[in-house]
Design an enzyme around this catalytic site. Sequence first.
Site, PDB file in Angstrom:
ATOM      1  N   GLU A   4      -2.232   1.837  -3.760  1.00 42.75           N
ATOM      2  CA  GLU A   4      -3.640   1.541  -3.510  1.00 42.75           C
ATOM      3  C   GLU A   4      -4.015   2.284  -2.233  1.00 42.75           C
ATOM      4  O   GLU A   4      -3.692   1.850  -1.124  1.00 42.75           O
ATOM      5  CB  GLU A   4      -3.850   0.028  -3.343  1.00 42.75           C
ATOM      6  CG  GLU A   4      -3.450  -0.795  -4.547  1.00 42.75           C
ATOM      7  CD  GLU A   4      -4.361  -0.566  -5.747  1.00 42.75           C
ATOM      8  OE1 GLU A   4      -5.477  -0.033  -5.564  1.00 42.75           O
ATOM      9  OE2 GLU A   4      -3.948  -0.899  -6.866  1.00 42.75           O
ATOM     10  N   CYS A  44     -11.272  -0.378   2.620  1.00 45.33           N
ATOM     11  CA  CYS A  44     -11.009   0.752   1.715  1.00 45.33           C
ATOM     12  C   CYS A  44     -12.157   0.973   0.737  1.00 45.33           C
ATOM     13  O   CYS A  44     -12.334   2.080   0.230  1.00 45.33           O
ATOM     14  CB  CYS A  44      -9.697   0.535   0.958  1.00 45.33           C
ATOM     15  SG  CYS A  44      -9.662  -0.923  -0.098  1.00 45.33           S
TER      16      CYS A  44
END
Length: 530
Positions: free
Chosen positions: A234, A268
Amino acid sequence: MATIQAVSPVDGRVLGNFPVADQQLIDRQMAAARTAAQSWAKLTVAERTNMLSRLVPLLMAELDSICELISLTTGKVRTEALLGEIYPILDLARYYQKHAANILSYRGVPTSPFAFPGATAGIERRPYGVVAVVSPWNYPFQLSVGPMLTALYAGNAVILKPSELSLPVGQLIVDLFEQLDLPPGLVQWLVGAGETGAQLIDAGPDLVFFTGGLASGRAVMQRAAQHPIPVLLELGGKDPMLVFNDAPLQRAADAALYGAFCNSGQVCVSVERLYVQQDCHDRFLKLLLDGVAQLQVGHGRQGDLGAMASERQFAVVEAHYQDALAQGAQVSGPLERQGNYLKPVVLWNAHHGMRVMREESFGPLLPVMAFTDEANAISLANDSEFGLNASIWSQDIRKAERVAGQLQVGNWAINDVIKNIGHPGLPFGGVKKSGFGRYHGAEGLRNFTYPVSGMTSRSHLSKEPNWFPYSEQRYRDFKGYMDFVYGSGCLWQRIKRNWPALQAFREYSAFDLTQRWQNLKLLLSWKRDY
């Protein structure tokens, strides 16, 4: 023994000194994890759920103290700790409590009565064994506990390697799991920086789950490939928000400010590129400028943006800001820093030649760029090496969904920002250089297991049709059968031209082909007569 001192970005206080793990400790922990994983995997999902479900009331009982520690460690305000770190975990834990047993259950698969007479087939899910969770500093609680819970529900043991910038939260997490009375060695953690993460991978876990930046993700993947060990990555994002001229502009402006500046932009899935349709660009920009002027920085009673977590991130934001100014961007104000706090800035007249539109800023900068039409918006949004999340704003839902379907991202939301990634039933992950693999939802839970396929034959035949001996006649018979199943023409045409081959396989069939053929001829005769 080397130690790492944890210092709060809020006020500089020392939060603790943590001894760095050496290779001997890592090897001992890996051995303990393997032993624990074997016993944990033997439990039913219901038994695992019963033990892990104790985490939710434990978190609820200690919300204030947990949020306070997260705030001191990361610099984020307490409300951000509550909503961004704890709430998603409560939701995910409750989702797994309800659905994990069904998601991980055995799945039967249909079998052909001719090719597999008397056989049943299916797929079971098995845990990998030991999962190494390497987590980041920006959301050290959520992005550690989320994959840890997923791994544990799936039947694995976990070794957590948190960021060296969030060690007090790592200690907190392990202390919480110790109160669940799990098997010894099932949940452990390691202290250290990048070298410790490499040593953990070299110790041979069965799966690595990494959350972090692109450069670190590449290093993790390279290290794991030497063994080889499967990885789920990720990574970062440069997420676009598209605002069409028929959008609810005030709501969209408020969402853009939240999406860009929550946790001081250290998310993010932050809104890092804002595209606004030309017709409403100036009106929308005014709403943004009015809104950003109202935001409060600091840990006061009304604080919206907390502290930045690291000096390195200050340098990135400063470089992006100065590059944009040098290339003609206009800004809402100077880049003002007070201690570890940074005032948010809106930039406009941005273009894709600027670093702030290409590279992950991970800070409180919001660049704005105009677009002309739907096709232009899609082209600009996809002009990035990242593909994590996106936000589309329009009151024409069909148009918004049409645009979303053409964006190169792993996730999207219409008329909202960021919230979609917290949905526990939706798998989360990126495409392109934002990584691969998923967690959350059914697909995410299954990613922490591997499928094992099995077939059981209950055939009473003395032998199978594909067994020896072979012959030219056998070749023709098989060819005829394939034409019957896959060839052109209607059913009766395929039966008629392949009748000899079908007769040759009568003894293997679960049905009487002769009777089927007689029934078909009667039906055709009836249709011809009437």
